[in-house]
Scaffold this motif. Sequence first.
Motif, PDB file in Angstrom:
ATOM      1  N   LEU A 151     -44.651 -62.087  51.267  1.00  0.00           N
ATOM      2  CA  LEU A 151     -43.614 -63.113  51.087  1.00  0.00           C
ATOM      3  C   LEU A 151     -43.929 -63.836  49.785  1.00  0.00           C
ATOM      4  N   LYS A 153     -42.580 -66.071  47.976  1.00  0.00           N
ATOM      5  CA  LYS A 153     -41.820 -67.277  47.678  1.00  0.00           C
ATOM      6  C   LYS A 153     -42.652 -68.314  46.928  1.00  0.00           C
ATOM      7  N   TYR A 211     -40.548 -70.896  54.782  1.00  0.00           N
ATOM      8  CA  TYR A 211     -40.304 -69.471  54.566  1.00  0.00           C
ATOM      9  C   TYR A 211     -39.072 -68.967  55.321  1.00  0.00           C
TER      10      TYR A 211
END
Length: 266
Positions: A151, A153, A211
């Motif tokens: 992930l 991000k 998230y």
Amino acid sequence: MNCKNCHTELQDNSDFCNSCGGKVIRNRLTFKNLFEHISETFFNYDNKLLRTFVDLFKKPELVIGGYIDGVRKRYVNPISYFGLALTFTGLYLLILKKFYPEALDFSNYVMEGQEEFQRRNVTFIQEYMSIFMMLYVPLYAIIARISFMGLKKFNYTELMVVLMYWQAQTSIITSVIIIIVAMLGITQGMISFIFLPLMILYGAYVFKRLYNLSIGQIVLRTFLFLGVLASTMIIITIIIVIIMFLTGDLQELIEAQRAAVEAAKQ
């Protein structure tokens, strides 16, 4: 007339500086306006501090994600908020040592014969609590980086911001509640067993919102985080044991434990 903060020239009827945004102060400091300033800063619902505290529970993605995305005026920045948490932590330790020293007694939560060793460890941690809190943030950020791999991000620095807000929020809440329960005769050790899972749950909640994960996804990521954290703690413990062995503290602990066992047999 010039701004007292940045010395920019101002118009006579200006209430705020056009350069730095500072408020123009024309009156001398008195108890009345000092109290008004403190009330406006800390107790006004619309101020940044209270808004930050409340929204970190209600919508942490706006506070933390907003700061990372460049929204820097609406909420207290993570460094200032973390500094406030350090102040709360130091204050609650001072109050407990001064007025409720029994609340710092962990003797009921250690093995017989290790009381003195545990007392020294607890004293050491309390004296350097602020340093430990600051060290936790980069450590947790590394573990979060591993736990949320795939992930992309947030980068490592941004994860440090996330963990600073989380650490600060939980520390402020913990400090206030520990003082309250100390007045009721409850030790810090007892309350720690309650707060630890709550801190984990709050951390999972924050990361879930940031998230945008499902319940199943955040449960898996949380267990991964705890697994990496446990492994890290085991490695640190092994290093501490090696250091204790080299300095002779481990032998002292073993002898104290042996003496306690022999005393129990008599």
